[in-house]
Design a protein around this motif. Sequence first.
Motif, PDB file in Angstrom:
ATOM      1  N   ARG A   5      11.861  60.473  47.879  1.00 54.81           N
ATOM      2  CA  ARG A   5      10.719  61.188  47.311  1.00 54.81           C
ATOM      3  C   ARG A   5       9.816  60.222  46.544  1.00 54.81           C
ATOM      4  NH1 ARG A   5      11.453  66.564  48.177  1.00 54.81           N
ATOM      5  NH2 ARG A   5       9.373  66.839  47.325  1.00 54.81           N
ATOM      6  N   PHE A   6      10.435  59.207  45.908  1.00 55.51           N
ATOM      7  CA  PHE A   6       9.664  58.159  45.222  1.00 55.51           C
ATOM      8  C   PHE A   6       9.106  57.169  46.252  1.00 55.51           C
ATOM      9  CE2 PHE A   6       9.921  53.759  43.591  1.00 55.51           C
ATOM     10  CZ  PHE A   6       8.948  53.812  42.603  1.00 55.51           C
ATOM     11  N   ARG A   7       9.989  56.698  47.159  1.00 53.13           N
ATOM     12  CA  ARG A   7       9.552  55.708  48.157  1.00 53.13           C
ATOM     13  C   ARG A   7       8.348  56.222  48.951  1.00 53.13           C
ATOM     14  NH1 ARG A   7      15.379  55.712  49.594  1.00 53.13           N
ATOM     15  NH2 ARG A   7      16.390  53.908  48.640  1.00 53.13           N
ATOM     16  N   ARG A   8       8.364  57.515  49.291  1.00 52.69           N
ATOM     17  CA  ARG A   8       7.349  58.073  50.193  1.00 52.69           C
ATOM     18  C   ARG A   8       6.288  58.899  49.450  1.00 52.69           C
ATOM     19  NH1 ARG A   8      11.326  59.703  55.344  1.00 52.69           N
ATOM     20  NH2 ARG A   8      12.611  57.839  55.172  1.00 52.69           N
ATOM     21  N   ASP A   9       6.203  58.730  48.116  1.00 55.25           N
ATOM     22  CA  ASP A   9       5.188  59.427  47.298  1.00 55.25           C
ATOM     23  C   ASP A   9       5.156  60.933  47.547  1.00 55.25           C
ATOM     24  OD1 ASP A   9       4.172  57.128  45.991  1.00 55.25           O
ATOM     25  OD2 ASP A   9       3.025  56.613  47.786  1.00 55.25           O
ATOM     26  N   MET A  10       6.342  61.557  47.555  1.00 50.72           N
ATOM     27  CA  MET A  10       6.393  62.986  47.871  1.00 50.72           C
ATOM     28  C   MET A  10       6.294  63.869  46.628  1.00 50.72           C
ATOM     29  SD  MET A  10       9.497  62.776  50.600  1.00 50.72           S
ATOM     30  CE  MET A  10       9.414  64.445  51.176  1.00 50.72           C
TER      31      MET A  10
END
Length: 254
Positions: free
Chosen positions: A217-222
């Motif tokens: 969720r952090f890696r993919r800006d979710m």
Amino acid sequence: MARRKQIYEGKAKVLFEGPEPGTLVQYFKDDATAFNNKKKGTITGKGVLNNRISEYLMLRLGEVGIPTHFVRRLNMREQLVREVEIIPLEVVIRNVAAGSLSQRFGIPEGTPLPRSIVEYYYKSDELNDPMVSEEHITAFGWATVQDLDDLMALSLRINDFLTGLFLGVGIRLVDFKLEFGRLYSGDDMQIVLADEISPDNCRLWDFKSGEKMDKDRFRRDMGGVEEAYQEVARRLGILPEGGPRDFKGPETVQ
Ligand code: 5GP
């Protein structure tokens, strides 16, 4: 009170000298990084949650006979661990295609794998943690054939246990990364689970909706990163009503 000696600072944790020889204090930060430090940020309360989640999972694994470095949690952000000689490998165990495996082989994310797959990566920020084979590992002396037998056996047992544990709270354990260390006592050496197990190094998907509850969720800006980590802790039964702020104890004993 004198500040304790810092031994090592990583991306998400700091290691301090422990109160007794052979121990270290592992401090969990809120800092988050991804893509080998290219993306940096803060996930508020992450350190507190990961300290708790990792404590819980290491204790459960200890109960079923998996040796770990964990001794006890000290406060909200710190735990006492045994000092081990870290094996410079990241062991990744996969049950469902995702992340770099999906990219490498063109397999859509979410495809169940025919059997669990164990991969090894050489721990090196400069080299971007390259994937390595058993041949590389033994030839370059990072681990022996016997060490690798132990790593594989432990990793598969950990995977079996954690897959069931997460399934029991409605979470699919898609994949995760482990680190191991050598613990010496006299002439004996034992390989033990080290580092942490948390939504920072696991892919955890809600079983029904498939929603991601982990660092992707952090890696993919979710968005919803803090909430996802809290939900994992809540399902494991380790988050008090008021959220992480309600955990008792000082932030740190420094
Ligand atoms: P992938 O190879 O698909 O990027 O990652 C596989 C699994 O290992 C994921 O659960 C991911 O979180 C974890 N993982 C792989 N490398 C690292 C790393 O350097 N740090 C952390 N925290 N997790 C990692």
